[in-house]
Design an enzyme around this catalytic site. Structure first.
Site, PDB file in Angstrom:
ATOM      1  N   LYS A  19      22.238  38.704 128.816  1.00 28.37           N
ATOM      2  CA  LYS A  19      22.431  40.044 128.240  1.00 28.37           C
ATOM      3  C   LYS A  19      21.122  40.516 127.633  1.00 28.37           C
ATOM      4  O   LYS A  19      20.234  39.711 127.323  1.00 28.37           O
ATOM      5  CB  LYS A  19      23.519  40.042 127.158  1.00 28.37           C
ATOM      6  CG  LYS A  19      23.308  39.095 125.962  1.00 28.37           C
ATOM      7  CD  LYS A  19      22.411  39.563 124.854  1.00 28.37           C
ATOM      8  CE  LYS A  19      22.324  38.553 123.697  1.00 28.37           C
ATOM      9  NZ  LYS A  19      21.271  38.813 122.736  1.00 28.37           N
ATOM     10  N   PRO A 102      16.090  30.993 129.789  1.00 23.17           N
ATOM     11  CA  PRO A 102      15.328  30.293 128.758  1.00 23.17           C
ATOM     12  C   PRO A 102      16.150  30.149 127.481  1.00 23.17           C
ATOM     13  O   PRO A 102      16.911  31.051 127.135  1.00 23.17           O
ATOM     14  CB  PRO A 102      14.137  31.232 128.524  1.00 23.17           C
ATOM     15  CG  PRO A 102      14.606  32.583 128.953  1.00 23.17           C
ATOM     16  CD  PRO A 102      15.573  32.355 130.072  1.00 23.17           C
ATOM     17  N   GLY A 106      16.945  35.045 123.290  1.00 27.39           N
ATOM     18  CA  GLY A 106      17.552  36.312 122.885  1.00 27.39           C
ATOM     19  C   GLY A 106      18.271  36.992 124.032  1.00 27.39           C
ATOM     20  O   GLY A 106      18.670  38.149 123.945  1.00 27.39           O
ATOM     21  N   ILE A 107      18.461  36.237 125.138  1.00 22.89           N
ATOM     22  CA  ILE A 107      19.208  36.822 126.255  1.00 22.89           C
ATOM     23  C   ILE A 107      20.558  36.104 126.423  1.00 22.89           C
ATOM     24  O   ILE A 107      21.246  36.298 127.417  1.00 22.89           O
ATOM     25  CB  ILE A 107      18.391  36.877 127.569  1.00 22.89           C
ATOM     26  CG1 ILE A 107      17.824  35.520 127.951  1.00 22.89           C
ATOM     27  CG2 ILE A 107      17.265  37.897 127.443  1.00 22.89           C
ATOM     28  CD1 ILE A 107      17.102  35.553 129.299  1.00 22.89           C
ATOM     29  N   GLY A 108      20.891  35.306 125.408  1.00 23.09           N
ATOM     30  CA  GLY A 108      22.279  34.853 125.269  1.00 23.09           C
ATOM     31  C   GLY A 108      22.711  33.679 126.127  1.00 23.09           C
ATOM     32  O   GLY A 108      23.911  33.485 126.341  1.00 23.09           O
ATOM     33  N   ASP A 144      27.709  36.186 119.772  1.00 28.70           N
ATOM     34  CA  ASP A 144      27.565  36.881 121.054  1.00 28.70           C
ATOM     35  C   ASP A 144      28.604  36.467 122.100  1.00 28.70           C
ATOM     36  O   ASP A 144      28.648  37.056 123.182  1.00 28.70           O
ATOM     37  CB  ASP A 144      26.175  36.603 121.661  1.00 28.70           C
ATOM     38  CG  ASP A 144      25.075  37.397 120.968  1.00 28.70           C
ATOM     39  OD1 ASP A 144      25.401  38.340 120.224  1.00 28.70           O
ATOM     40  OD2 ASP A 144      23.899  37.060 121.188  1.00 28.70           O
TER      41      ASP A 144
END
Ligand SMILES: C[C@](O)(CO)[C@H](O)COP(=O)(O)OP(=O)(O)OC[C@H]1O[C@@H](n2ccc(N)nc2=O)[C@H](O)[C@@H]1O
Ligand SMILES: Nc1ncnc2c1ncn2[C@@H]1O[C@H](COP(=O)(O)OP(=O)(O)OP(=O)(O)O)[C@@H](O)[C@H]1O
Length: 291
Positions: A19, A102, A106-108, A144
């Site tokens: 995300k 990764p 911060g991409i969940g 999240d």
């Protein structure tokens, strides 16, 4: 990071998409230390992949190791065990993971893996729990997780659990991955973090605007993120997602995004993926339901 292919023994293979937080405002801090946010979530057509096989003996076993994450702390195992306990099923599962996202980006990644586990095992164990209960269980695993369980691009409030689905344009994104692990807890406990952004209405957001309140703190603490923002901003307006480390810019088509990606140095890995208002996990589940 160790990456394994998913075993041919898997009965069900499902994606766990990334995300982006297209904006993220911090409105205040609650008594429990968590922060009240307003954020816009959109999915990417890029992510991890999980394979599942039901077991009769009740054992939950993740066959893929992630460096630095012990088996029992992995969000996949924690999600599976909680669903098993709360549903009272006698079944267990073998699980395989193809890790592409990764960690601490911060991409969940971890939250998405957890949500895919909840939906995958709900399907395989035939629990028919539905999204409401799975999202509530998921919130206990991470702020999240609910949006990944719902699978719809959303404006999120509260700590991220009050979700209003939104229809957004679906551009192509270039996501650069500064080679540094950002601690979400550290960013949220930084005294310099802006915590008093006034609430805004979703409509004014959709007309453009918004920012990421975590970005100044992350830029200051992590030079790799700062440098990536400076570099990418030369090509396209660039912003931090979540608490980073990843930064992103949007493009009208894949070619334009690829062209910029090719100009980045090898020290700054990146990927290009299209934004999606319905997550690829949910598109796959809808396909399975039609069969
Ligand atoms: C920043 C976001 O990525 C935006 O999507 C998320 O809200 C963070 O979600 P996450 O990584 O699943 O975060 P969690 O594992 O729930 O929390 C990690 C830590 O971040 C802080 N945290 C997180 C979310 C939030 N709304 N307020 C917080 O203060 C807390 O210190 C918490 O201990
Ligand atoms: N399956 C998993 N995949 C990735 N990380 C996991 C997993 N299980 C547990 N973790 C732990 O969770 C931490 C955060 O991982 P994650 O990849 O979700 O971070 P993130 O992209 O910053 O998430 P968010 O955007 O939700 O803040 C990792 O550093 C790791 O210690």
């Amino acid at each position: 990071m160790t990456t394994h292919a998913i075993s041919a023994d898997a009965e069900l293979i499902l994606p766990a998409p990334a995300k982006l937080n297209l904006m993220l405002h911090i409105l205040g801090r609650r008594d429990d230390g968590y922060h009240e946010l307003q954020t816009l979530f959109q999915f990417l057509d890029h992510g991890d992949e999980l394979g599942f096989r039901s077991r009769e003996d009740g054992v939950i076993r993740l066959h893929t190791e992630i460096d630095g994450v012990p088996h029992d702390s992995n969000l996949i195992v924690r999600a599976a065990r909680q669903l098993q306990r709360q549903s009272g099923t006698r079944l267990g599962a073998d699980i395989w993971l193809n890790k592409r996202l990764p960690m601490g980006g911060g991409i969940g990644g971890g939250s998405s893996d957890a949500a895919t586990t909840l939906l995958g095992l709900d399907h395989l164990w035939q629990l028919a729990w539905g999204e409401d209960r799975l999202a509530a269980l998921g919130l206990g695993l991470g702020a999240d997780v609910p949006v990944f369980v719902r699978g719809r691009a959303a404006f999120a409030e509260g700590v991220g659990e009050k979700l209003t689905p939104v229809e957004l344009p679906e551009p192509w994104f270039l996501v650069a991955i500064p080679q540094v692990l950002v601690s979400t807890a550290e960013v949220f406990s930084d005294p310099e973090l802006t915590r008093d952004t006034p609430p805004i209405k979703v409509r004014s957001l959709l007309e453009g605007g918004g920012r990421n309140d975590c970005q100044p703190v992350v830029e200051k603490r992590y030079s790799a993120v700062r440098n990536a923002l400076i570099l990418l901003n030369k090509f396209v307006p660039t912003r931090l997602t979540g608490t980073g480390a990843c930064v992103f810019g949007s493009f009208p088509n894949r070619d334009d995004a690829d062209k910029v990606a090719r100009q980045l140095p090898a020290t700054l890995p990146s990927f290009v993926a299209q934004g999606a208002n319905v997550s690829m996990l949910h598109r796959k589940l809808q396909e399975l339901a039609r069969k």
